[in-house]
Design an enzyme around this catalytic site. Structure first.
Site, PDB file in Angstrom:
ATOM      1  N   ASP A 124       0.826  -1.201   0.000  1.00  0.00           N
ATOM      2  CA  ASP A 124       0.000   0.000   0.000  1.00  0.00           C
ATOM      3  C   ASP A 124       0.868   1.261   0.000  1.00  0.00           C
ATOM      4  O   ASP A 124       0.710   2.159  -0.813  1.00  0.00           O
ATOM      5  CB  ASP A 124      -0.816  -0.012   1.311  1.00  0.00           C
ATOM      6  CG  ASP A 124      -2.294   0.159   1.068  1.00  0.00           C
ATOM      7  OD1 ASP A 124      -2.665   0.553  -0.032  1.00  0.00           O
ATOM      8  OD2 ASP A 124      -3.071  -0.100   2.010  1.00  0.00           O
ATOM      9  N   GLU A 173      -3.917   8.186   1.671  1.00  0.00           N
ATOM     10  CA  GLU A 173      -4.377   7.649   2.948  1.00  0.00           C
ATOM     11  C   GLU A 173      -3.209   7.247   3.844  1.00  0.00           C
ATOM     12  O   GLU A 173      -3.276   7.362   5.057  1.00  0.00           O
ATOM     13  CB  GLU A 173      -5.242   6.416   2.656  1.00  0.00           C
ATOM     14  CG  GLU A 173      -5.713   5.706   3.896  1.00  0.00           C
ATOM     15  CD  GLU A 173      -6.602   4.512   3.587  1.00  0.00           C
ATOM     16  OE1 GLU A 173      -6.678   4.095   2.431  1.00  0.00           O
ATOM     17  OE2 GLU A 173      -7.222   4.030   4.545  1.00  0.00           O
ATOM     18  N   ASP A 203      -5.659   6.732  -3.477  1.00  0.00           N
ATOM     19  CA  ASP A 203      -5.883   5.560  -2.623  1.00  0.00           C
ATOM     20  C   ASP A 203      -5.125   4.428  -3.288  1.00  0.00           C
ATOM     21  O   ASP A 203      -5.562   3.891  -4.307  1.00  0.00           O
ATOM     22  CB  ASP A 203      -7.373   5.228  -2.486  1.00  0.00           C
ATOM     23  CG  ASP A 203      -7.586   4.159  -1.417  1.00  0.00           C
ATOM     24  OD1 ASP A 203      -6.608   3.449  -1.083  1.00  0.00           O
ATOM     25  OD2 ASP A 203      -8.720   4.030  -0.908  1.00  0.00           O
ATOM     26  N   ILE A 255      -4.359   1.284  -2.624  1.00  0.00           N
ATOM     27  CA  ILE A 255      -5.072   0.001  -2.744  1.00  0.00           C
ATOM     28  C   ILE A 255      -6.361   0.122  -1.951  1.00  0.00           C
ATOM     29  O   ILE A 255      -6.350   0.060  -0.729  1.00  0.00           O
ATOM     30  CB  ILE A 255      -4.219  -1.189  -2.228  1.00  0.00           C
ATOM     31  CG1 ILE A 255      -2.951  -1.335  -3.086  1.00  0.00           C
ATOM     32  CG2 ILE A 255      -5.035  -2.487  -2.253  1.00  0.00           C
ATOM     33  CD1 ILE A 255      -2.014  -2.449  -2.649  1.00  0.00           C
ATOM     34  N   ASP A 256      -7.451   0.338  -2.667  1.00  0.00           N
ATOM     35  CA  ASP A 256      -8.743   0.402  -1.985  1.00  0.00           C
ATOM     36  C   ASP A 256      -9.272  -1.020  -1.839  1.00  0.00           C
ATOM     37  O   ASP A 256      -9.096  -1.858  -2.730  1.00  0.00           O
ATOM     38  CB  ASP A 256      -9.736   1.259  -2.778  1.00  0.00           C
ATOM     39  CG  ASP A 256     -11.057   1.372  -2.036  1.00  0.00           C
ATOM     40  OD1 ASP A 256     -11.042   1.761  -0.860  1.00  0.00           O
ATOM     41  OD2 ASP A 256     -12.106   1.037  -2.626  1.00  0.00           O
ATOM     42  N   THR A 288      -8.464  -2.919   0.970  1.00  0.00           N
ATOM     43  CA  THR A 288      -7.279  -3.625   1.470  1.00  0.00           C
ATOM     44  C   THR A 288      -7.644  -5.003   2.029  1.00  0.00           C
ATOM     45  O   THR A 288      -6.896  -5.961   1.861  1.00  0.00           O
ATOM     46  CB  THR A 288      -6.609  -2.810   2.600  1.00  0.00           C
ATOM     47  OG1 THR A 288      -6.765  -1.438   2.324  1.00  0.00           O
ATOM     48  CG2 THR A 288      -5.141  -3.131   2.721  1.00  0.00           C
ATOM     49  N   ASP A 314     -11.082   7.876  -1.395  1.00  0.00           N
ATOM     50  CA  ASP A 314     -11.956   6.844  -1.962  1.00  0.00           C
ATOM     51  C   ASP A 314     -12.773   7.387  -3.129  1.00  0.00           C
ATOM     52  O   ASP A 314     -13.247   6.613  -3.961  1.00  0.00           O
ATOM     53  CB  ASP A 314     -12.985   6.365  -0.918  1.00  0.00           C
ATOM     54  CG  ASP A 314     -12.369   5.586   0.225  1.00  0.00           C
ATOM     55  OD1 ASP A 314     -11.477   4.771  -0.038  1.00  0.00           O
ATOM     56  OD2 ASP A 314     -12.793   5.796   1.378  1.00  0.00           O
TER      57      ASP A 314
END
Ligand code: 2IP
Ligand code: CA
Length: 390
Positions: free
Chosen positions: A66, A91, A163, A165-166, A168, A312
């Site tokens: 991430d 994030e 983001d 890696i949305d 996760t 997001d």
């Protein structure tokens, strides 16, 4: 790679957008590389620190993948457009603590070797894993030209939300055989997305976005995954996207389909459930649910809680705007209608933190959201949920 812009104010929108798309492709390559090597993947999981914890999950995970993906995006986009460097937000914090208790700031160095050296400190000396990750981080994502006409925008007027890696949780679980219903996956690697969005610093409105789905399809024989990406641009009169669909002026708003979070409040589930006559889906991933709307698999994504964030939504929101739709603050829209102050729904904005909030909550979409392609569907949702407390 030499910086492509000739000065801080130069920047065809297509060049900026191409940089975002290229960065998302590189991010997707890293996400796939980490996932496909089980040993590597196990090494990457570290628990989130209290302040940064998404309060929704008892245990949330911050992975090195991430953080690395976020740093690659920052590095690559910042290299091509130096004025954007201080305006790329995400994030993840890039600080890691290794097994020896040393604090290390993950970043992309000048050379692959230097990056590998830094990563091996995070990975407690596992040089093999560090080299593999550094290789992916320094690999070129190839050339890409997007024809978006000649619209220009000074990059210095833009901010970028990332983001890396949305979803996760789905990324970590790694389910590869989930079955889609009506084209929508309720869970699985398909729900993982890389989200990058650019917004105007002065107004907070989204202007460009990319949703990259690294695990869109799996080859049944080799088990290798391939991805896909979608982009959109919405600035003044210029509205372009990779979907090549034109908004349908004759939308049938009597029929409604929706995608919701499995954590959605029971009353909202019930009200929308009956309005949709069963055409309702539950899916993981805020970015993925937006993608379902973007692709026309459902009409709307509604969320009444406050656990989605600017990163997001910014990218998907720009694509929805390019399609003639948008993403509004659900509770604020309902409140303004109830009070008769406005029938214009307030779009989510990306340039200001929530007053008085701390940690990740500063960037929460506190009033929930409705993502839509057609205003008629938005109206229908607001009508159905008109009694929701706000
Ligand atoms: C999460 C992720 C979750 C989503 C949550 C996001 O981001 O998209 O899936 O919850 O709102 O903040 P849900 O799936 O219930 O919609 P991340 O995975 O990046 O923490
Ligand atoms: Ca997210």
């Amino acid at each position: 790679m030499a910086p492509r812009s000739s000065g801080p104010e130069a920047g065809r929108m297509s060049d900026v957008l191409a940089a975002l798309v290229r960065a998302s492709e590189k991010a997707a390559n890293i996400a796939r590389a980490c996932r496909q090597e089980a040993l590597l993947f196990q090494l990457l999981i570290e628990e989130k620190k209290e302040e940064d914890k998404n309060k929704k999950f008892v245990t949330d995970f911050k992975t090195l993948a991430d953080v690395l993906v976020q740093e690659v995006i920052k590095h690559d986009v910042g290299h091509q457009f130096p004025v954007l460097k201080g305006h790329i937000f995400g994030e993840e914090s890039n600080e890691f603590t290794n097994g020896l208790g040393q604090k290390i700031c993950v970043k992309i160095c000048e050379t692959e070797k230097e990056t590998a050296k830094l990563l091996s400190l995070v990975l407690d000396g596992n040089e093999e894993a560090a080299s593999a990750l550094a290789r992916a981080a320094h690999q070129s994502a190839g050339e890409l030209e997007l024809d978006t006409g000649h619209a220009e925008i000074p990059p210095s007027t833009l901010g970028v939300w990332v983001d890396p890696i949305d979803s996760t949780l789905q990324y970590i679980k790694g389910i590869g055989d989930s079955v889609a219903h009506g084209g929508v996956h309720s869970q699985g690697l398909q729900c993982v997305t890389v989200l990058i969005g650019a917004y105007l610093l002065h107004s907070g409105m989204p202007v460009m976005g990319v949703v990259n789905q690294p695990f869109a399809a799996q080859d049944p024989n080799t088990k290798r995954w391939t991805g896909q990406y979608f982009w959109g641009l919405s600035f003044e009169d210029v509205k372009l996207n990779s979907l090549q669909t034109t908004p349908d002026p004759l939308v049938d708003s009597t029929h409604l389909s929706a995608v919701l979070s499995s954590g959605e409040a029971p009353s909202v589930r019930e009200q929308l459930g009956s309005a949709c006559g069963g055409d309702i889906h539950y899916a993981a991933g805020a970015g993925y649910k937006c993608l379902c709307v973007i692709r026309g698999l459902v009409d709307v994504y509604v969320f009444s809680e406050d656990t989605t964030f600017k990163w997001d939504c910014c990218g998907p929101h720009a694509i929805l705007c390019s399609l003639g739709g948008g993403m509004v603050d659900l509770k604020e829209s309902l409140r303004q209608r109830r009070e008769g102050t406005s029938d214009q729904c307030p779009e989510l904005l990306y340039n200001a933190p929530v007053a008085g909030a701390h940690g990740v909550d500063r960037w929460a979409n506190t009033g929930g959201l409705v993502a839509f392609r057609s205003r008629a569907h938005l109206e229908r949702v607001l009508c159905v949920l008109s009694s929701l407390p706000c």
